[in-house]
Design a protein around this motif. Structure first.
Motif, PDB file in Angstrom:
ATOM      1  N   TRP A  42     -25.720  -9.684 -13.324  1.00  0.00           N
ATOM      2  CA  TRP A  42     -26.605  -9.775 -12.223  1.00  0.00           C
ATOM      3  C   TRP A  42     -27.967 -10.310 -12.522  1.00  0.00           C
ATOM      4  CZ3 TRP A  42     -25.492  -4.973  -8.787  1.00  0.00           C
ATOM      5  CH2 TRP A  42     -24.057  -5.061  -8.335  1.00  0.00           C
ATOM      6  N   GLY A  49     -19.695  -5.829 -10.327  1.00  0.00           N
ATOM      7  CA  GLY A  49     -18.583  -6.211 -10.340  1.00  0.00           C
ATOM      8  C   GLY A  49     -17.385  -5.723 -10.932  1.00  0.00           C
ATOM      9  N   PHE A  60     -16.618   0.521   2.342  1.00  0.00           N
ATOM     10  CA  PHE A  60     -17.025  -1.163   2.512  1.00  0.00           C
ATOM     11  C   PHE A  60     -16.892  -1.593   1.105  1.00  0.00           C
ATOM     12  CE2 PHE A  60     -20.851   1.296   1.845  1.00  0.00           C
ATOM     13  CZ  PHE A  60     -21.186   0.798   0.696  1.00  0.00           C
ATOM     14  N   ASP A  61     -16.601  -3.147   1.229  1.00  0.00           N
ATOM     15  CA  ASP A  61     -16.008  -4.093   0.002  1.00  0.00           C
ATOM     16  C   ASP A  61     -17.449  -4.185  -0.505  1.00  0.00           C
ATOM     17  OD1 ASP A  61     -15.658  -5.854  -1.758  1.00  0.00           O
ATOM     18  OD2 ASP A  61     -14.521  -6.971  -0.318  1.00  0.00           O
ATOM     19  N   ARG A  62     -17.653  -3.727  -1.961  1.00  0.00           N
ATOM     20  CA  ARG A  62     -18.906  -3.868  -2.743  1.00  0.00           C
ATOM     21  C   ARG A  62     -18.992  -5.185  -3.265  1.00  0.00           C
ATOM     22  NH1 ARG A  62     -20.275   1.035  -6.789  1.00  0.00           N
ATOM     23  NH2 ARG A  62     -20.013   2.676  -5.229  1.00  0.00           N
ATOM     24  N   SER A  63     -18.174  -6.069  -3.298  1.00  0.00           N
ATOM     25  CA  SER A  63     -18.225  -7.591  -3.575  1.00  0.00           C
ATOM     26  C   SER A  63     -18.794  -8.464  -2.663  1.00  0.00           C
ATOM     27  CB  SER A  63     -17.049  -8.032  -3.940  1.00  0.00           C
ATOM     28  OG  SER A  63     -15.949  -8.183  -3.393  1.00  0.00           O
ATOM     29  N   ARG A  64     -18.812  -7.858  -1.342  1.00  0.00           N
ATOM     30  CA  ARG A  64     -19.605  -8.599  -0.261  1.00  0.00           C
ATOM     31  C   ARG A  64     -20.896  -8.010   0.272  1.00  0.00           C
ATOM     32  NH1 ARG A  64     -15.734 -11.969   0.450  1.00  0.00           N
ATOM     33  NH2 ARG A  64     -13.514 -11.560   0.858  1.00  0.00           N
ATOM     34  N   PRO A  65     -21.588  -8.777   1.056  1.00  0.00           N
ATOM     35  CA  PRO A  65     -22.922  -8.156   1.557  1.00  0.00           C
ATOM     36  C   PRO A  65     -22.685  -7.145   2.251  1.00  0.00           C
ATOM     37  CG  PRO A  65     -22.609 -10.633   1.952  1.00  0.00           C
ATOM     38  CD  PRO A  65     -21.519 -10.230   1.284  1.00  0.00           C
ATOM     39  N   PRO A  67     -22.750  -4.601   5.645  1.00  0.00           N
ATOM     40  CA  PRO A  67     -22.586  -4.766   7.096  1.00  0.00           C
ATOM     41  C   PRO A  67     -24.308  -4.578   7.523  1.00  0.00           C
ATOM     42  CG  PRO A  67     -21.382  -3.062   6.338  1.00  0.00           C
ATOM     43  CD  PRO A  67     -21.726  -3.465   5.195  1.00  0.00           C
ATOM     44  N   HIS A  71     -28.756  -3.914  -0.252  1.00  0.00           N
ATOM     45  CA  HIS A  71     -28.130  -4.175  -1.394  1.00  0.00           C
ATOM     46  C   HIS A  71     -27.922  -2.771  -2.042  1.00  0.00           C
ATOM     47  CE1 HIS A  71     -32.014  -4.410  -3.145  1.00  0.00           C
ATOM     48  NE2 HIS A  71     -31.489  -3.856  -4.415  1.00  0.00           N
TER      49      HIS A  71
END
Length: 132
Positions: A42, A49, A60-65, A67, A71
Motif C-alpha cells: 500500500w 490485502g 463488507f468487502d475489505r478489498s472494495r471501497p 460503502p 478507508h
C-alpha cells in the motif's frame, strides 16, 4: 520432469534432506514474498490485502471501497509481512552456510524487515498502534 513426480530424498545423512527441503521451501516463499511486494503493498512499508484468517471476515468487502467512504487502516497484513521477512531472513542465513550467494537475499529481507518495523512504530507519528 514431465509426467513424473520429482524424486524426493527421504533418507540421507543428518541435515542433508532437511537442507534440500529448506531450499525448495525458501524458493516458494520468495515467490510469495514477491506477490506481497507487488500486489499487497500500500506504500510507506504498509501492506494489506490477501486473506490472512477468519479475523478478516467482516460485514463488507475489505478489498472494495467502503460503502460510507473513508478507508480502513490495516495492521495485520503489515505484521504478517514482517513475520514472513523475519522467517525468510533466518532461512536465508541458514542456506548461506553452504551457498554464500544467499547472503544477498538475507540482506534484502533484513532491509525490508527494518523498514516495516519502522513504519509500524512511527507511521503518522504514533505508528499502527491505536489505544482506542
Amino acid at each position: 520432469m514431465r509426467g513424473r513426480l520429482a524424486r524426493v530424498q527421504v533418507t540421507g545423512a543428518r541435515g542433508a534432506r532437511d537442507r534440500a527441503f529448506l531450499s525448495r521451501t525458501f524458493q516458494k516463499l520468495v515467490i510469495n514474498f514477491t506477490w506481497w511486494v507487488t500486489a499487497g503493498y500500500w506504500g510507506r512499508n504498509i501492506f494489506g490485502g490477501g486473506f490472512l484468517g477468519l479475523d478478516n471476515i467482516g460485514v463488507f468487502d475489505r478489498s472494495r471501497p467502503l460503502p460510507t467512504g473513508g478507508h480502513l487502516e490495516q495492521a495485520d497484513g503489515t505484521a504478517w509481512m514482517a513475520f514472513l521477512l523475519h522467517t525468510m531472513l533466518s532461512m536465508a542465513l541458514e542456506l548461506a552456510r553452504e551457498n554464500p550467494a544467499t547472503e544477498d537475499m538475507a540482506s534484502k529481507f533484513f532491509e525490508h524487515f527494518v523498514a516495516i518495523a519502522e513504519a509500524i512504530n512511527t507511521l503518522g507519528g504514533t505508528g499502527l498502534w491505536d489505544e482506542s
